[in-house]
Design a protein around this motif. Structure first.
Motif, PDB file in Angstrom:
ATOM      1  N   UNK A  53      36.360  14.998  38.643  1.00 52.83           N
ATOM      2  CA  UNK A  53      37.587  15.795  38.710  1.00 52.83           C
ATOM      3  C   UNK A  53      37.361  17.115  37.978  1.00 52.83           C
ATOM      4  N   UNK A  54      38.044  18.159  38.417  1.00 51.64           N
ATOM      5  CA  UNK A  54      37.977  19.458  37.747  1.00 51.64           C
ATOM      6  C   UNK A  54      38.933  19.468  36.562  1.00 51.64           C
ATOM      7  N   UNK A  55      38.419  19.839  35.399  1.00 52.08           N
ATOM      8  CA  UNK A  55      39.232  19.954  34.184  1.00 52.08           C
ATOM      9  C   UNK A  55      38.959  21.347  33.620  1.00 52.08           C
ATOM     10  N   UNK A  56      39.983  22.200  33.598  1.00 51.70           N
ATOM     11  CA  UNK A  56      39.728  23.579  33.181  1.00 51.70           C
ATOM     12  C   UNK A  56      40.974  24.206  32.568  1.00 51.70           C
ATOM     13  N   UNK A  57      40.738  25.276  31.807  1.00 52.82           N
ATOM     14  CA  UNK A  57      41.833  26.069  31.260  1.00 52.82           C
ATOM     15  C   UNK A  57      42.254  27.078  32.317  1.00 52.82           C
ATOM     16  N   UNK A  58      43.525  27.100  32.608  1.00 51.90           N
ATOM     17  CA  UNK A  58      44.031  27.935  33.702  1.00 51.90           C
ATOM     18  C   UNK A  58      43.663  29.407  33.503  1.00 51.90           C
ATOM     19  N   UNK A  59      43.299  30.051  34.606  1.00 55.22           N
ATOM     20  CA  UNK A  59      42.986  31.486  34.642  1.00 55.22           C
ATOM     21  C   UNK A  59      41.761  31.856  33.812  1.00 55.22           C
ATOM     22  N   UNK A  60      40.826  30.942  33.682  1.00 58.02           N
ATOM     23  CA  UNK A  60      39.653  31.230  32.849  1.00 58.02           C
ATOM     24  C   UNK A  60      38.384  30.688  33.496  1.00 58.02           C
ATOM     25  N   UNK A  61      37.254  30.977  32.841  1.00 58.40           N
ATOM     26  CA  UNK A  61      35.966  30.416  33.262  1.00 58.40           C
ATOM     27  C   UNK A  61      35.634  29.147  32.485  1.00 58.40           C
ATOM     28  N   UNK A  84      46.054  23.480  30.329  1.00 60.82           N
ATOM     29  CA  UNK A  84      44.955  22.725  30.921  1.00 60.82           C
ATOM     30  C   UNK A  84      45.346  22.270  32.318  1.00 60.82           C
ATOM     31  N   UNK A  85      44.400  22.382  33.232  1.00 62.77           N
ATOM     32  CA  UNK A  85      44.631  21.998  34.618  1.00 62.77           C
ATOM     33  C   UNK A  85      43.619  20.923  35.005  1.00 62.77           C
ATOM     34  N   UNK A  86      44.101  19.902  35.712  1.00 63.74           N
ATOM     35  CA  UNK A  86      43.231  18.841  36.207  1.00 63.74           C
ATOM     36  C   UNK A  86      43.490  18.678  37.703  1.00 63.74           C
ATOM     37  N   UNK A  87      42.440  18.747  38.494  1.00 60.71           N
ATOM     38  CA  UNK A  87      42.597  18.623  39.939  1.00 60.71           C
ATOM     39  C   UNK A  87      41.544  17.685  40.506  1.00 60.71           C
ATOM     40  N   UNK A  88      41.938  17.001  41.574  1.00 64.85           N
ATOM     41  CA  UNK A  88      41.035  16.076  42.257  1.00 64.85           C
ATOM     42  C   UNK A  88      41.491  16.002  43.710  1.00 64.85           C
ATOM     43  N   UNK A  89      40.548  16.069  44.629  1.00 63.19           N
ATOM     44  CA  UNK A  89      40.866  16.112  46.047  1.00 63.19           C
ATOM     45  C   UNK A  89      41.714  14.903  46.450  1.00 63.19           C
ATOM     46  N   UNK A  90      42.844  15.190  47.107  1.00 68.88           N
ATOM     47  CA  UNK A  90      43.732  14.127  47.553  1.00 68.88           C
ATOM     48  C   UNK A  90      44.809  13.765  46.554  1.00 68.88           C
ATOM     49  N   UNK A  91      44.796  14.428  45.386  1.00 71.49           N
ATOM     50  CA  UNK A  91      45.776  14.149  44.337  1.00 71.49           C
ATOM     51  C   UNK A  91      46.517  15.430  43.964  1.00 71.49           C
ATOM     52  N   UNK A  92      47.706  15.266  43.426  1.00 66.53           N
ATOM     53  CA  UNK A  92      48.474  16.420  42.975  1.00 66.53           C
ATOM     54  C   UNK A  92      47.817  17.030  41.739  1.00 66.53           C
TER      55      UNK A  92
END
Length: 380
Positions: A53-61, A84-92
């Motif tokens: 899953x992608x775990x990242x700080x919004x608007x940053x590298x 903090x933003x967390x994304x995974x394909x098929x999930x909100x």
């Protein structure tokens, strides 16, 4: 053993001890004041881990991926606020604002919910002429119309779900991140588009943005990207906020005016003179020039600054010509409103708690072709 040799051995021992102490001190100094964020990403219903899953700080590298067991680790984060933003394909996609007041290791668990069908009247045909026409508008509005937009490319426009309401609003959302390669600034942008609305020439969009550094093909391209980044920084919101913190607005080419509250105005209206609406008619009556030091307050943490204003701010970029309401101020003009009376930024101009701030005019026209990540740093 000879006493002289004993003294040499002791000296070497002390030198080694000093080196070890200095090394440890340096290590602790680097770690002091930073946060290491760890945790796990799982399915909300089943509890099963979500790998990669992608775990990242919004608007940053700044970001990472969870491992095969759903575990993630983000080191060297500054104390203070971050989204903090967390994304995974098929999930909100999940966004969460976190606040760290003390350095150290913190643990945050994310439970993602499976995605739901997007709402709206969707145009799905890939070669539908109507979709293609709408797609051109959406891409134009996302990239902007500046010179850098010609060096940007949307790699996967098929992820856009486009809808048109009966009242003429053009809307869009993404089924997975929209990927934009910006070969003017050297970034690959992953944009989760939660909402896009275009109506009567005005656009609003929101979502989560992750920046990824592109690899330059040679040193010349690396230098060109850096030069373009500096150009994009000049006159940007980040530049404005950094200048406020440093109390160097005028030196950096900005003029800022603060609207006087109605209760403190001498005259309730401002009349034009000979048909000209000059700014001098408004100064000391409707607006007052203001320095950065009057707008910026220290936050609770060393990494925080508050931009405080109970009334609207009018901003001019004196290095850029543009339209304004005043006949004698033909410079790029922006209005900034803080509905809560303040927003939280870092000393480097990173907006960490926007508090719903509104921006209209020149700075409100920034698009992905000239957008820098929040953690971009200028040369000192």
């Amino acid at each position: 053993m000879h006493p002289f040799l004993n003294r040499i051995s002791l000296t070497r021992y002390l030198l080694i001890l000093v080196v070890i102490v200095l090394a440890r001190t340096s290590m602790y100094a680097q770690q002091a004041g930073t946060v290491t964020l760890t945790g796990k990403v799982t399915d909300e219903k089943t509890g099963k881990p979500l790998p990669f899953a992608n775990v990242f700080i919004n608007n940053s590298t700044i970001g990472t991926n969870s491992d095969e067991n759903g575990n993630y680790r983000l080191p060297n984060l500054a104390v203070g606020n971050l989204e903090l933003v967390v994304s995974f394909l098929g999930y909100e996609t999940m966004k969460q604002t976190l606040r760290f007041e003390q350095p150290g290791t913190k643990t945050v668990i994310f439970k993602l919910r499976e995605g739901q069908e997007l709402q709206g009247v969707t145009i799905v045909a890939k070669k539908n002429k109507k979709r293609e026409r709408h797609l051109k508008i959406i891409i134009r509005e996302l990239l902007g119309r500046g010179k850098f937009s010609k060096l940007c490319k949307v790699l996967n426009p098929e992820v856009l779900r486009i809808s048109e309401d009966d009242d003429g609003h053009l809307g869009a959302q993404t089924t997975k991140p929209l990927i934009i390669e910006n070969y003017a600034l050297g970034y690959r942008i992953h944009q989760d588009l939660d909402d896009f609305d275009y109506f009567n020439g005005k656009v609003y969009y929101g979502g989560a943005t992750r920046f990824e550094l592109l690899a330059p093909k040679d040193d010349a391209q690396r230098k060109q990207w850096r030069a373009n980044q500096k150009q994009a920084y000049k006159g940007s919101l980040k530049h404005l906020l950094t200048s406020m913190v440093a109390d160097s607005l005028q030196e950096q080419g900005f003029k800022v005016f603060q609207v006087i509250p109605d209760s403190l105005r001498i005259f309730k209206s401002v009349r034009s003179v000979n048909g000209y609406n000059t700014i001098n008619n408004h100064i000391h009556n409707r607006i007052e020039p203001v320095r950065g030091m009057r707008l910026v307050r220290l936050g609770e943490l060393p990494t925080e600054r508050l931009v405080v204003s109970g009334t609207q701010l009018e901003v001019f970029n004196m290095n850029k010509h543009g339209k304004s309401p005043y006949s004698d101020m033909s410079y790029a003009y922006t209005q900034i409103t803080l509905p809560q009376g303040y927003m939280v930024i870092t000393p480097q101009g990173w907006v960490v708690m926007p508090m719903g701030f509104e921006i209209a005019g020149d700075l409100g026209n920034d698009r992905f072709s000239n957008l820098l990540p929040a953690d971009w740093k200028r040369d000192e």
